[in-house]
Design a protein around this motif. Structure first.
Motif, PDB file in Angstrom:
ATOM      1  N   ASP A  60      -3.208 -35.805 -41.507  1.00 43.03           N
ATOM      2  CA  ASP A  60      -2.661 -34.790 -40.616  1.00 43.03           C
ATOM      3  C   ASP A  60      -2.307 -33.495 -41.347  1.00 43.03           C
ATOM      4  N   LYS A  66      -2.250 -41.715 -42.199  1.00 43.31           N
ATOM      5  CA  LYS A  66      -2.251 -40.818 -41.031  1.00 43.31           C
ATOM      6  C   LYS A  66      -1.598 -39.493 -41.386  1.00 43.31           C
ATOM      7  N   TYR A 126      -9.875 -42.524 -35.439  1.00 42.17           N
ATOM      8  CA  TYR A 126      -9.192 -42.602 -34.160  1.00 42.17           C
ATOM      9  C   TYR A 126      -9.749 -43.770 -33.348  1.00 42.17           C
ATOM     10  N   VAL A 143      -2.777 -39.769 -32.910  1.00 42.39           N
ATOM     11  CA  VAL A 143      -3.193 -38.406 -32.588  1.00 42.39           C
ATOM     12  C   VAL A 143      -2.004 -37.452 -32.716  1.00 42.39           C
ATOM     13  N   ASP A 156      -4.513 -27.303 -33.198  1.00 44.82           N
ATOM     14  CA  ASP A 156      -5.372 -27.329 -32.009  1.00 44.82           C
ATOM     15  C   ASP A 156      -6.388 -26.201 -31.978  1.00 44.82           C
ATOM     16  N   ASP A 192     -12.882 -29.826 -30.633  1.00 47.77           N
ATOM     17  CA  ASP A 192     -13.274 -31.231 -30.530  1.00 47.77           C
ATOM     18  C   ASP A 192     -12.965 -32.018 -31.809  1.00 47.77           C
ATOM     19  N   TYR A 193     -11.780 -31.801 -32.386  1.00 51.92           N
ATOM     20  CA  TYR A 193     -11.421 -32.443 -33.642  1.00 51.92           C
ATOM     21  C   TYR A 193     -11.454 -33.968 -33.541  1.00 51.92           C
ATOM     22  N   LEU A 194     -10.962 -34.514 -32.423  1.00 51.67           N
ATOM     23  CA  LEU A 194     -10.876 -35.971 -32.303  1.00 51.67           C
ATOM     24  C   LEU A 194     -12.245 -36.630 -32.426  1.00 51.67           C
ATOM     25  N   GLY A 236      -2.556 -33.958 -32.569  1.00 52.58           N
ATOM     26  CA  GLY A 236      -2.852 -32.809 -31.728  1.00 52.58           C
ATOM     27  C   GLY A 236      -2.459 -31.488 -32.351  1.00 52.58           C
ATOM     28  N   THR A 247      -5.884 -30.169 -37.546  1.00 52.85           N
ATOM     29  CA  THR A 247      -6.542 -29.602 -36.351  1.00 52.85           C
ATOM     30  C   THR A 247      -6.427 -28.091 -36.305  1.00 52.85           C
TER      31      THR A 247
END
Length: 265
Positions: free
Chosen positions: A87, A83, A113, A121, A132, A136-138, A123, A129
């Motif tokens: 990230d 993770k 995810y 997550v 942010d 619509d990264y997720l 974020g 990301t």
């Protein structure tokens, strides 16, 4: 902003050979030097090199302006570490010592995810990301991720079909040194029995429709593996290249013999 294109994953679809280098110095400065020399990809080694999460991040940032695609190797299968690597912006992960289809499936879940996986997550806190900034990264992150699993033990060879057929595994990378040790031929990955196992892995992974990679710092090995069907081949190790270059230089003055690249890593 869109999810950054994974140039390594994209290049694998072209089926052309991809020549890589191991980055083991664990510094952004040294890894940037390698990235500037024309290798198609480089492996930021979190398993055997003295890397930490911040040093891996620094190397990802250092190579970002170059065409060389970074691959990050995790030290183990820990979903929490996976993770964190994702990230900080790693898009291509190599995971060592995968020995079953169940292990491969668990690694896939670690990169996804919920409900497809277990990745937490981050974020706006995380680089992946772009804090942010990625739309619509997720929903889209998995499309740009590439999961490479290593088969480098007799048990892995035994279960290579299940490993290669696992949905979400994008490629398989063979570790000749560990495989030779596990088979009882330490330091001798060119032993006929080891080579037979390597060929079995290549054929099985190809049958599953996926690419195969391998580490081969000796040119004759690299050429042979390419002919056998390996697509992404690491043909250098930065630490070894420095040592060999230094030995060759001083050897011209002290008449020391040159050193061949090792076959055992």
């Amino acid at each position: 902003m869109q999810v950054p294109t994974n140039t390594f994953k994209q290049a694998m679809t072209h089926q052309a050979p991809m020549w890589g280098c191991w980055a083991g110095f664990a510094t952004g400065y040294a890894t940037e030097i390698v990235a500037s020399t024309g290798f198609d990809w480089l492996l930021i080694d979190g398993e055997h090199a003295p890397n930490t999460l911040p040093s891996i991040l620094a190397q990802l940032q250092a190579v970002a302006p170059y065409s060389t695609a970074p691959v990050v190797r995790s030290v183990n299968h820990d979903p929490a570490l996976i993770k964190q690597l994702l990230d900080i912006g790693a898009q291509t992960l190599m995971i060592p010592m995968v020995e079953s289809g169940d292990q491969a499936a668990a690694l896939v879940r670690a990169t996804r995810y919920p409900p497809q996986g277990v990745r937490g997550v981050g974020g706006g806190v995380v680089r992946a990301t772009r804090w942010d900034g990625v739309d619509d990264y997720l929903a889209k992150a998995h499309e740009s991720l590439c999961l490479i699993v290593q088969v480098e033990s007799p048990k892995g060879v035994e279960h290579v079909e299940a490993i290669a057929e696992t949905e979400g595994v994008d490629a398989v990378f063979i570790g000749p040194a560990d495989l030779s040790v596990g088979m009882g031929y330490p330091g001798n990955p060119t032993h006929p029995n080891v080579q037979s196992a390597i060929e079995r892995v290549i054929q099985t992974v190809h049958a599953a429709g996926k690419p195969v990679g391998i580490l081969a710092p000796v040119e004759e090995d690299a050429r042979r593996y390419q002919k056998l069907g390996c697509q992404f081949i690491a043909v250098g190790i930065d630490i070894s290249l420095l040592r060999q270059g230094a030995l060759a230089t001083i050897g011209r003055y002290k008449e020391q013999p040159a050193e061949r690249p090792s076959r055992t890593y």
